[in-house]
Design a protein around this motif. Structure first.
Motif, PDB file in Angstrom:
ATOM      1  N   ALA A   1       0.981  -0.812  -0.087  1.00  0.00           N
ATOM      2  CA  ALA A   1      -0.033  -0.158  -0.507  1.00  0.00           C
ATOM      3  C   ALA A   1       0.895   1.071   0.189  1.00  0.00           C
ATOM      4  CB  ALA A   1      -0.755   0.002   0.786  1.00  0.00           C
ATOM      5  N   ALA A   2       1.781   1.489   0.728  1.00  0.00           N
ATOM      6  CA  ALA A   2       2.932   2.598   0.633  1.00  0.00           C
ATOM      7  C   ALA A   2       3.892   2.303  -0.422  1.00  0.00           C
ATOM      8  CB  ALA A   2       4.465   2.008   1.958  1.00  0.00           C
TER       9      ALA A   2
ATOM     10  N   SER B   1       2.200   1.718  -3.352  1.00  0.00           N
ATOM     11  CA  SER B   1       0.441   2.364  -4.193  1.00  0.00           C
ATOM     12  C   SER B   1       1.330   4.116  -4.498  1.00  0.00           C
ATOM     13  CB  SER B   1       0.129   1.228  -3.939  1.00  0.00           C
ATOM     14  OG  SER B   1      -1.456   2.057  -4.553  1.00  0.00           O
ATOM     15  N   ILE B   2       1.259   4.254  -3.101  1.00  0.00           N
ATOM     16  CA  ILE B   2       0.914   5.473  -2.751  1.00  0.00           C
ATOM     17  C   ILE B   2       1.979   6.481  -3.571  1.00  0.00           C
ATOM     18  CG2 ILE B   2       0.903   7.566  -0.608  1.00  0.00           C
ATOM     19  CD1 ILE B   2      -0.526   5.862   0.852  1.00  0.00           C
TER      20      ILE B   2
ATOM     21  N   ALA C   1       1.308   6.573  -7.264  1.00  0.00           N
ATOM     22  CA  ALA C   1       0.457   7.421  -7.428  1.00  0.00           C
ATOM     23  C   ALA C   1       1.084   8.460  -7.271  1.00  0.00           C
ATOM     24  CB  ALA C   1      -0.977   7.155  -6.905  1.00  0.00           C
TER      25      ALA C   1
ATOM     26  N   ALA D   1       5.532  10.995  -0.216  1.00  0.00           N
ATOM     27  CA  ALA D   1       5.246   9.990   0.020  1.00  0.00           C
ATOM     28  C   ALA D   1       5.606   9.379   1.684  1.00  0.00           C
ATOM     29  CB  ALA D   1       5.405   8.881  -0.553  1.00  0.00           C
TER      30      ALA D   1
ATOM     31  N   LEU E   1       3.453  11.635   3.640  1.00  0.00           N
ATOM     32  CA  LEU E   1       1.885  11.287   3.697  1.00  0.00           C
ATOM     33  C   LEU E   1       2.405   9.916   5.290  1.00  0.00           C
ATOM     34  CD1 LEU E   1      -0.721  11.462   3.354  1.00  0.00           C
ATOM     35  CD2 LEU E   1      -0.247  10.233   1.664  1.00  0.00           C
ATOM     36  N   LEU E   2       3.324   9.566   5.277  1.00  0.00           N
ATOM     37  CA  LEU E   2       2.815   7.809   5.645  1.00  0.00           C
ATOM     38  C   LEU E   2       3.503   8.374   7.160  1.00  0.00           C
ATOM     39  CD1 LEU E   2       4.984   5.833   2.840  1.00  0.00           C
ATOM     40  CD2 LEU E   2       2.466   5.366   4.010  1.00  0.00           C
TER      41      LEU E   2
ATOM     42  N   THR F   1       0.985  -3.968  -6.609  1.00  0.00           N
ATOM     43  CA  THR F   1       0.220  -2.856  -5.484  1.00  0.00           C
ATOM     44  C   THR F   1      -1.546  -3.088  -5.742  1.00  0.00           C
ATOM     45  OG1 THR F   1       0.566  -1.167  -6.826  1.00  0.00           O
ATOM     46  CG2 THR F   1       2.018  -1.605  -6.003  1.00  0.00           C
TER      47      THR F   1
ATOM     48  N   TRP G   1      -4.778   2.938  -5.746  1.00  0.00           N
ATOM     49  CA  TRP G   1      -4.036   3.894  -4.739  1.00  0.00           C
ATOM     50  C   TRP G   1      -5.451   5.003  -4.085  1.00  0.00           C
ATOM     51  CZ3 TRP G   1      -5.845   8.252  -4.696  1.00  0.00           C
ATOM     52  CH2 TRP G   1      -6.426   9.105  -5.828  1.00  0.00           C
TER      53      TRP G   1
ATOM     54  N   ALA H   1      -5.698   1.999  -1.114  1.00  0.00           N
ATOM     55  CA  ALA H   1      -4.500   2.115   0.413  1.00  0.00           C
ATOM     56  C   ALA H   1      -4.383   3.234   1.011  1.00  0.00           C
ATOM     57  CB  ALA H   1      -2.980   2.094  -1.029  1.00  0.00           C
ATOM     58  N   LEU H   2      -4.920   4.255   0.338  1.00  0.00           N
ATOM     59  CA  LEU H   2      -4.857   5.666   1.698  1.00  0.00           C
ATOM     60  C   LEU H   2      -5.470   5.566   2.182  1.00  0.00           C
ATOM     61  CD1 LEU H   2      -5.146   8.699  -1.503  1.00  0.00           C
ATOM     62  CD2 LEU H   2      -3.372   7.963   0.881  1.00  0.00           C
TER      63      LEU H   2
END
Length: 459
Positions: free
Chosen positions: A89-90, A92-93, A96, A113, A116-117, A238, A241, A244-245
């Motif tokens: 998921a990370a 995928s973000i 994107a 990225a 955001l994480l 993946t 996105w 994933a978010l």
């Protein structure tokens, strides 16, 4: 000043130099903290048993007192990070963002990225591991020097989302909240301003360095650990996105929920009592939010849904070394604050003929520099000095935010555990990459703090 005082002050200085030198040589930070603590103990004549068992280990600022208090938050963050990483998921973000901005903007993508994480509560070490494979591919495609990728990781994972932005469940924000009885959103205006300065000026600096490196013919060079990554052209499987978010949105939303609906329900109702509980638990509530995000990610992503216990177990294990490393440095600080020299230093700062806000900035910055840890320096400051500054008239929400922001400046000196870990992960030396890391994690955050100080003093 007596000979004993001089010997004690010299011991404090030697201990700090030893801590920095050992960390720069790659010596384990736990050993470095213990060794430096022994220098302080011997040179200042502290009782050995009390100093090791109480001041370093189990006292108010002891390593294991801190580890016990914050274990759940570290564990929850690491579980969430492991789940987001193993599920891709990370990645995928990050992909994107790459598709939207283009590989040429690899440094900006890395910053956004990782930012955001980390704002979603994933601990710095886990974020670096999660973003590193994709980031290496991006800077290879854009032919950007690896040292600048290290700077981008540091900017996104270790600055504005950890100390400045309101609402973040970072350990730094939680320390201030727990000690001052404020919410995670305290001093939001100062946090937003400082965060914007760190992000925008940091991106400007990195882009300027990228252009200069290209003009000088400096290019990407893969390290020994990068060969499998840069040579692998297979597309990762993946999740979408948007999907994933969702866990990140859930974590941030749950953390914000109590503040948004505070006072909206009758105190006697179930919802009212739940909101009161959440607002009264600045340490537990973010941990529960991270656990809820982990549960949602396990339900959404098949790659981790088939092995939930293994993923959670691996995540819990991921939290141990960051927690113990941070705790060891705090234990060193716990010994330092018991010395006469530290007491004289603290009182001297309070007695200086300068505005309380500036004195506070110097206190937090010095403690973070000594410990090489924003969370370590901030915990010591909040436990031993914050009440004095509140008594001098600094509003509690202003103290919360500006002290938290200030802790994230001089913490990133060469002996900082997070800096050492990041350089280890990226396969770079201090000589190769520390200059860029220092600009984005020391110089720019200090400037942002001083801007906030100036505004707070004018209000």
């Amino acid at each position: 000043m007596t000979a004993v005082d001089v010997f004690g002050y010299a011991g404090l200085l030697v201990a700090l130099v030893a801590l920095i030198a050992l960390a720069m040589r790659g010596v384990d930070i736990i050993f470095a903290a213990l060794f430096s603590s022994l220098i302080v103990i011997i040179s200042n004549g502290l009782p050995l048993a009390t100093a090791l068992n109480d001041y370093f280990a189990f006292g108010k600022l002891g390593a294991f007192t801190f580890a016990g208090s914050f274990f759940l938050l570290f564990a929850a963050g690491a579980m969430f990070g492991r789940t987001m990483g193993d599920s891709q998921a990370a990645t995928s973000i990050a992909q994107a963002l790459s598709a939207k901005l283009g590989a040429r903007h690899a440094l900006t993508i890395t910053v956004l990225a990782t930012g955001l994480l980390t704002y979603g509560g994933i601990v710095v070490f886990v974020v670096i591991f999660a973003v590193y494979p994709l980031g290496i591919k991006l800077i290879q495609q854009a032919n950007i020097p690896k040292r600048l990728f290290c700077g981008a990781l540091a900017l996104g994972a270790g600055t504005f989302t950890l100390t400045a932005l309101p609402g973040t469940p970072s350990i730094h924000n939680v320390i201030s909240s727990v000690n001052l009885g404020t919410s995670l959103f305290a001093g939001a205006g100062y946090g937003l301003l400082a965060g914007a300065i760190m992000l925008l000026v940091g991106l400007w600096y990195l882009e300027r360095q990228r252009v200069a490196a290209a003009a000088a013919g400096e290019s990407f060079v893969a390290g020994p650990m990068d060969s499998k990554i840069v040579g692998n052209d297979q597309t990762l499987h993946t999740p979408a996105w948007g999907l994933a978010l969702l866990p990140l949105v859930a974590v941030i939303g749950l953390i914000m929920l109590p503040r948004l609906f505070k006072g909206s329900f009758e105190p006697q109702s179930l919802l009212g009592q739940s909101l009161m509980f959440a607002n009264s638990q600045p340490l537990l509530w973010p941990s529960l939010a991270l656990m809820a995000g982990t549960a949602l990610a396990l339900l959404l992503f098949p790659s981790v849904r088939s092995k939930p216990l293994q993923t959670i177990g691996d995540g819990t294990r991921d939290s141990i070394m960051p927690l113990i490393n941070t705790a060891a440095v705090i234990g060193f600080g716990g010994v330092v604050v018991q010395t006469a020299g530290f007491g004289a230093f603290s009182q001297g700062l309070l007695n200086l003929d300068m505005p309380p806000l500036l004195s506070m900035f110097l206190s937090v910055s010095t403690l973070s520099a000594i410990t090489g840890s924003a969370s370590g320096g901030l915990q010591i400051f909040m436990s031993s000095m914050a009440d004095n500054y509140l008594a001098l008239g600094i509003p509690v929400e202003t103290l919360h935010r500006i002290a938290t922001i200030a802790s994230g400046g001089f913490d990133s000196l060469p002996h900082c555990g997070a800096v050492v870990a990041m350089l280890t992960i990226t396969g770079l030396s201090h000589r190769q990459a520390y200059k860029d890391v220092a600009v984005v994690t020391v110089v720019i955050p200090v400037v942002a703090t001083l801007v906030c100080l100036a505004i707070a003093a004018a209000v």
